[in-house]
Each structure stands twice: as C-alpha cells, then as structure tokens.
Design an enzyme around this catalytic site. Structure first.
Site, PDB file in Angstrom:
ATOM      1  N   SER A   1       0.859  -1.192   0.000  1.00 11.60           N
ATOM      2  CA  SER A   1       0.000   0.000   0.000  1.00 11.60           C
ATOM      3  C   SER A   1       0.892   1.238   0.000  1.00 11.60           C
ATOM      4  O   SER A   1       1.989   1.221   0.581  1.00 11.60           O
ATOM      5  CB  SER A   1      -0.873   0.034   1.252  1.00 11.60           C
TER       6      SER A   1
ATOM      7  N   TYR B   1      -1.443  -0.303  10.190  1.00  8.89           N
ATOM      8  CA  TYR B   1      -1.684  -0.808   8.832  1.00  8.89           C
ATOM      9  C   TYR B   1      -0.500  -0.454   7.931  1.00  8.89           C
ATOM     10  O   TYR B   1       0.000  -1.294   7.182  1.00  8.89           O
ATOM     11  CB  TYR B   1      -2.978  -0.201   8.284  1.00  8.89           C
TER      12      TYR B   1
END
Ligand code: NAP
Length: 244
Positions: A143, A157
């Site tokens: 990501s 995350y």
C-alpha cells in the site's frame, strides 16, 4: 494448458477484479475468502458464465492449518499452481498509537503479514524448481501507506504494508533463481469496501488525479506482474497510486 492462480481475498475488491481479469485471459482461478461465501460465489458464477473455470475456497489466511488445507484442495481440483495473489487484508485498528492494543495489532499482523508469508511459503513449495516445480509468479498487495505512514489513523496498517515491501524485496531475490518472480503492487486510495464510509468522497478530490482509483485499475497492474509480460520483473513494488 490453462494456468491456475490462487487469489486470497478474491471474493471482493482488488482480488475479485483480478480474478475476473485473469479468468478473461484464460487462467483458472482459485478464489479464497474468509467469511462471505455469497460474494465468493458471485465471482465464481460470473467467471463460469463467461466460460472460465473458478472454485471458491474458505480459509482464514491467518490460520496456518486452514491455509495448508486450502492449497491441498487447490492441488486436488486444479493439479498445478502457477500464480498466487496475496490480496486478503484488513485495515485493522484505527486511531493513534496511544490507543492501540496488542490483540488488535496481533490480528492485523497475522492477516496482513503472516498470512502473506504462509501463503507464499505454500506457493513456493509447489512452484520452485528447487522443489520440483515449474516456476510461477507471486504478487503481494502492499500500500502507498507504507511510504505515507498513516499518521493519526492507521500507522499499524502502514507498518504491516512496510513488512510486505521488505518481504517482496527479500523473497524476490531468494527465489528468482528458482523460476519464481515475486513482486508487489502498492495501491493508493482505491474505491473498495475496505475504505471507511465517506473516506473516498472526502479525500478523493484532494488526490493528484482528483479521484480515487478503481479496483480494475489496480487489477491491471496485478495481472501484468502475474503474466509473462513481466518476465524480467522481480522484487519490484509497483505503485498504482495516482501520483501520490
Ligand atoms: P476488501 O474489498 O475489503 O476485500 C478484502 C478481501 O479480503 C475480501 O475478499 C475478504 O473476504 C478477504 N479477507 C479479509 N480477511 C481475510 C482473512 N483473514 N482470510 C482470508 N480472506 C480475508 O479489500 P481490498 O480493497 O480489495 O484490499 C485488498 C488488498 O489490497 C488488501 O491487502 C489491502 O490492504 C490492499 N490495499 C487496498 C487499498 C484500497 O484502497 N482498497 C489500498 C492499498 C492496499 P471476506 O469477504 O470473506 O471477508
């Protein structure tokens, strides 16, 4: 003979878009999901309707025994495995680090990191020429958060995806000589159900392209890395983040 790809988290979002694209390009698709059987079946049905072959497999990627059983079932159903897309993932605990607890972190890391490691291990045991396999490709989902850090809302995350970048770089070298290409796609903000409600509408217009990306735009990059078109690409993290 058709190649087979196992897509974890293939029932929704980026995984589902990749499953549909790969099936359209002649791949057999093993679609993993965790809990939402109906969504997995809908992807399988869509592939069957367009003449492709797909089967859904329930397994929590954080559960090692379930992952091992899933790969054994894919062996039984399809015979060989040429591709793995590690798309299963969660955003996990929201908020600042002074609010996180160990249980939330453990679950996040178990799915996003350990799940990717264990699925990759099972794929390597089948694909590596060292283990008698014929090679293949693994595509991980990183990501843009791994670069941006996610301050204030999703540092855990972001850190989990930093681990995916390192895994991709290291494993990419570890197995490149055994016929396996390992790469990652690093999406920015993409319009899927992983996004908290309202986030796309609020933040999309502030992005360089003035919009969030679509699942299909990311699937195209994932499929490129999976395919022979990327025959000399290994250990790479390909940004699909609209310029940020
Ligand atoms: P999504 O729409 O929420 O879909 C998540 C998928 O993962 C579903 O198929 C879900 O299955 C499955 N899943 C979740 N936990 C699982 C588990 N423990 N075991 C097996 N499957 C599990 O998410 P997405 O947007 O497609 O995201 C896919 C990947 O891209 C993730 O790794 C995410 O971190 C990464 N990513 C997404 C974005 C974005 O903006 N969308 C950006 C950067 C990176 P069930 O339906 O059965 O729960």
């Amino acid at each position: 003979m058709a190649k087979t790809v196992l897509i974890t988290g293939g029932s929704r979002g980026l995984g589902a878009a990749t499953a549909l694209l790969a099936a359209g390009q002649g791949w057999n698709v093993a679609i993993n999901y965790q809990s939402n059987r109906a969504r997995a079946d809908a992807v399988v049905d869509a592939i069957h309707k367009s003449g492709g072959k797909a089967i859904a497999y329930q397994a929590d990627v954080a559960d090692e025994a379930a992952v091992v059983a899933m790969f054994a079932a894919v062996d039984r159903d399809f015979g060989t495995l040429e591709g793995l897309v590690n798309s299963a993932g969660i955003i996990g605990p929201h908020g600042r680090i002074d609010q996180v607890d160990a249980a939330g972190l453990a679950r996040l890391f178990a799915i996003n990191i350990t799940g990717t490691f264990i699925c990759s291990r099972e794929a390597i045991r089948r694909m590596s020429t060292k283990h008698g396999g014929k090679g293949g490709a693994i595509v991980n989902l990183s990501s843009a958060a791994s670069r941006l850090g996610g301050p204030g809302e999703s540092v855990p995350y972001a850190a989990s995806k930093g681990a995916i970048d390192s895994l991709t770089f290291g494993l990419g070298q570890e197995v490149a000589g055994e016929g396996i290409r390992v790469n990652a796609v690093s999406p920015g903000m993409i319009d899927t159900e992983i996004q908290p409600p309202g986030r796309i509408a609020k933040n999309g217009p502030n992005l360089p392209m003035k919009r969030a990306g679509t699942a299909e735009e990311v699937a195209a990059a994932i499929f490129y890395l999976l395919s022979d078109e990327a025959s000399y690409v290994a250990g790479a993290v390909l940004g699909v983040s609209g310029g940020r």
